[in-house]
Each structure stands twice: as C-alpha cells, then as structure tokens.
Write a protein that holds these residues in place. Sequence first.
Motif, PDB file in Angstrom:
ATOM      1  N   VAL A  34      13.580  55.264  45.942  1.00  0.00           N
ATOM      2  CA  VAL A  34      12.839  54.175  46.578  1.00  0.00           C
ATOM      3  C   VAL A  34      12.520  53.109  45.532  1.00  0.00           C
ATOM      4  CG1 VAL A  34      10.619  53.599  47.647  1.00  0.00           C
ATOM      5  CG2 VAL A  34      11.847  55.622  48.364  1.00  0.00           C
ATOM      6  N   ALA A  35      12.648  51.843  45.895  1.00  0.00           N
ATOM      7  CA  ALA A  35      12.299  50.692  45.051  1.00  0.00           C
ATOM      8  C   ALA A  35      13.074  50.674  43.738  1.00  0.00           C
ATOM      9  CB  ALA A  35      10.800  50.656  44.794  1.00  0.00           C
ATOM     10  N   SER A  36      14.271  51.209  43.748  1.00  0.00           N
ATOM     11  CA  SER A  36      15.076  51.215  42.524  1.00  0.00           C
ATOM     12  C   SER A  36      16.177  50.154  42.543  1.00  0.00           C
ATOM     13  CB  SER A  36      15.686  52.598  42.299  1.00  0.00           C
ATOM     14  OG  SER A  36      16.552  52.938  43.368  1.00  0.00           O
ATOM     15  N   CYS A  37      16.258  49.392  43.614  1.00  0.00           N
ATOM     16  CA  CYS A  37      17.290  48.357  43.706  1.00  0.00           C
ATOM     17  C   CYS A  37      16.619  46.983  43.683  1.00  0.00           C
ATOM     18  CB  CYS A  37      18.110  48.562  44.972  1.00  0.00           C
ATOM     19  SG  CYS A  37      19.580  47.516  45.043  1.00  0.00           S
ATOM     20  N   CYS A  38      16.197  46.467  44.811  1.00  0.00           N
ATOM     21  CA  CYS A  38      15.566  45.143  44.848  1.00  0.00           C
ATOM     22  C   CYS A  38      14.048  45.229  44.651  1.00  0.00           C
ATOM     23  CB  CYS A  38      15.896  44.418  46.140  1.00  0.00           C
ATOM     24  SG  CYS A  38      15.027  45.030  47.602  1.00  0.00           S
ATOM     25  N   GLY A  39      13.440  46.370  44.992  1.00  0.00           N
ATOM     26  CA  GLY A  39      12.003  46.572  44.781  1.00  0.00           C
ATOM     27  C   GLY A  39      11.096  46.059  45.877  1.00  0.00           C
ATOM     28  N   ARG A  40      11.636  45.479  46.925  1.00  0.00           N
ATOM     29  CA  ARG A  40      10.798  44.927  47.992  1.00  0.00           C
ATOM     30  C   ARG A  40      10.059  46.002  48.799  1.00  0.00           C
ATOM     31  NH1 ARG A  40      13.911  39.687  50.443  1.00  0.00           N
ATOM     32  NH2 ARG A  40      14.168  38.677  48.424  1.00  0.00           N
ATOM     33  N   CYS A  41      10.521  47.230  48.732  1.00  0.00           N
ATOM     34  CA  CYS A  41       9.895  48.307  49.509  1.00  0.00           C
ATOM     35  C   CYS A  41       8.781  49.015  48.736  1.00  0.00           C
ATOM     36  CB  CYS A  41      10.948  49.325  49.931  1.00  0.00           C
ATOM     37  SG  CYS A  41      11.755  50.131  48.530  1.00  0.00           S
ATOM     38  N   ALA A  42       8.554  48.653  47.489  1.00  0.00           N
ATOM     39  CA  ALA A  42       7.590  49.367  46.643  1.00  0.00           C
ATOM     40  C   ALA A  42       6.198  49.410  47.264  1.00  0.00           C
ATOM     41  CB  ALA A  42       7.539  48.740  45.256  1.00  0.00           C
ATOM     42  N   SER A  43       5.707  48.276  47.754  1.00  0.00           N
ATOM     43  CA  SER A  43       4.350  48.258  48.319  1.00  0.00           C
ATOM     44  C   SER A  43       4.264  49.095  49.592  1.00  0.00           C
ATOM     45  CB  SER A  43       3.884  46.830  48.584  1.00  0.00           C
ATOM     46  OG  SER A  43       4.735  46.203  49.518  1.00  0.00           O
ATOM     47  N   THR A  44       5.298  49.063  50.406  1.00  0.00           N
ATOM     48  CA  THR A  44       5.302  49.869  51.624  1.00  0.00           C
ATOM     49  C   THR A  44       5.358  51.349  51.283  1.00  0.00           C
ATOM     50  OG1 THR A  44       6.422  48.105  52.818  1.00  0.00           O
ATOM     51  CG2 THR A  44       6.481  50.292  53.814  1.00  0.00           C
ATOM     52  N   ALA A  45       6.192  51.722  50.327  1.00  0.00           N
ATOM     53  CA  ALA A  45       6.298  53.126  49.919  1.00  0.00           C
ATOM     54  C   ALA A  45       4.967  53.627  49.366  1.00  0.00           C
ATOM     55  CB  ALA A  45       7.402  53.292  48.888  1.00  0.00           C
ATOM     56  N   CYS A  46       4.255  52.787  48.619  1.00  0.00           N
ATOM     57  CA  CYS A  46       2.961  53.182  48.038  1.00  0.00           C
ATOM     58  C   CYS A  46       1.905  53.463  49.103  1.00  0.00           C
ATOM     59  CB  CYS A  46       2.464  52.111  47.081  1.00  0.00           C
ATOM     60  SG  CYS A  46       3.383  52.078  45.526  1.00  0.00           S
ATOM     61  N   GLU A  47       2.048  52.872  50.271  1.00  0.00           N
ATOM     62  CA  GLU A  47       1.101  53.120  51.360  1.00  0.00           C
ATOM     63  C   GLU A  47       1.153  54.566  51.838  1.00  0.00           C
ATOM     64  OE1 GLU A  47       1.811  50.283  54.441  1.00  0.00           O
ATOM     65  OE2 GLU A  47       1.213  48.591  53.180  1.00  0.00           O
ATOM     66  N   TYR A  48       2.230  55.265  51.567  1.00  0.00           N
ATOM     67  CA  TYR A  48       2.386  56.659  51.995  1.00  0.00           C
ATOM     68  C   TYR A  48       1.901  57.651  50.950  1.00  0.00           C
ATOM     69  CZ  TYR A  48       4.996  54.860  55.912  1.00  0.00           C
ATOM     70  OH  TYR A  48       5.347  54.194  57.053  1.00  0.00           O
ATOM     71  N   LEU A  49       1.579  57.166  49.770  1.00  0.00           N
ATOM     72  CA  LEU A  49       1.057  58.041  48.713  1.00  0.00           C
ATOM     73  C   LEU A  49      -0.376  58.445  49.030  1.00  0.00           C
ATOM     74  CD1 LEU A  49       2.479  56.112  45.644  1.00  0.00           C
ATOM     75  CD2 LEU A  49       3.251  58.326  46.510  1.00  0.00           C
ATOM     76  N   PRO A  50      -0.861  59.545  48.447  1.00  0.00           N
ATOM     77  CA  PRO A  50      -2.248  59.964  48.699  1.00  0.00           C
ATOM     78  C   PRO A  50      -3.217  58.826  48.417  1.00  0.00           C
ATOM     79  CG  PRO A  50      -1.084  61.665  47.498  1.00  0.00           C
ATOM     80  CD  PRO A  50      -0.163  60.472  47.551  1.00  0.00           C
ATOM     81  N   GLY A  51      -4.083  58.556  49.385  1.00  0.00           N
ATOM     82  CA  GLY A  51      -5.042  57.466  49.270  1.00  0.00           C
ATOM     83  C   GLY A  51      -4.562  56.176  49.896  1.00  0.00           C
ATOM     84  N   GLY A  52      -3.275  56.097  50.232  1.00  0.00           N
ATOM     85  CA  GLY A  52      -2.730  54.905  50.875  1.00  0.00           C
ATOM     86  C   GLY A  52      -3.081  54.876  52.342  1.00  0.00           C
ATOM     87  N   ARG A  53      -2.960  53.719  52.950  1.00  0.00           N
ATOM     88  CA  ARG A  53      -3.392  53.587  54.353  1.00  0.00           C
ATOM     89  C   ARG A  53      -2.499  54.325  55.343  1.00  0.00           C
ATOM     90  NH1 ARG A  53      -2.100  47.390  56.129  1.00  0.00           N
ATOM     91  NH2 ARG A  53       0.084  47.769  56.540  1.00  0.00           N
ATOM     92  N   ALA A  54      -1.279  54.668  54.943  1.00  0.00           N
ATOM     93  CA  ALA A  54      -0.376  55.421  55.827  1.00  0.00           C
ATOM     94  C   ALA A  54      -0.227  56.867  55.388  1.00  0.00           C
ATOM     95  CB  ALA A  54       0.987  54.746  55.871  1.00  0.00           C
ATOM     96  N   SER A  55      -1.092  57.305  54.479  1.00  0.00           N
ATOM     97  CA  SER A  55      -0.987  58.654  53.923  1.00  0.00           C
ATOM     98  C   SER A  55      -1.358  59.714  54.951  1.00  0.00           C
ATOM     99  CB  SER A  55      -1.903  58.795  52.712  1.00  0.00           C
ATOM    100  OG  SER A  55      -1.903  60.113  52.244  1.00  0.00           O
TER     101      SER A  55
END
Length: 92
Positions: A34-55
């Motif tokens: 994730v986020a290893s090419c263009c990086g535009r998905c980094a913020s969305t992916a972080c929302e799924y981490l513990p403490g994120g709003r989609a966690s």
Amino acid sequence: MYICVCNAITERQVRACVDAGAASLDDLQFELGVASCCGRCASTACEYLPGGRASSVCEIRDVTMPAKPAAVMAEQGQAANSSLLPTAAAAA
C-alpha cells in the motif's frame, strides 16, 4: 472497495492485515505494498490502522494489572468493594 488502485489492494485486505497486527503505514507497505507507488492512498490506508476512524481494532489493554491497585486505593481512603474506608478519626 479498492484502497490502493496502483497495487489493487482492497479494504478487506487492509483490514485483515491490521487485524493480524499491522500497526503503522510501514507495516501495511511491507505486507501489502500500500502507498508504495504514487502514495495517494496513504491517508486512506492509515484510517484503518488502530485509532483511525475506520479501524475495527479495539484498544488493547493489559488486564493483568488492575487500573487502580488496592494499595493506591487504600492510600486514598477507598476500598475496592465500597466507596470509602472509615478513617481512624471517624471510628474513634
């Protein structure tokens, strides 16, 4: 839903990785790319981490130690099974 279009990483894959222990964007990048090419998905992916709003991961707490040990409660004049301990002056 796709989280990372460049690497075709889905929301389900990100959730599974977080449920398996991923705790940072670095973990998601290592495991999924994730986020290893263009990086535009980094913020969305972080929302799924513990403490994120989609966690979906709850906060993990150590249950082997009580939140307020009995010795601390006794110093504060409290008992574990009642609201207050009688003080020596009140008992006399």
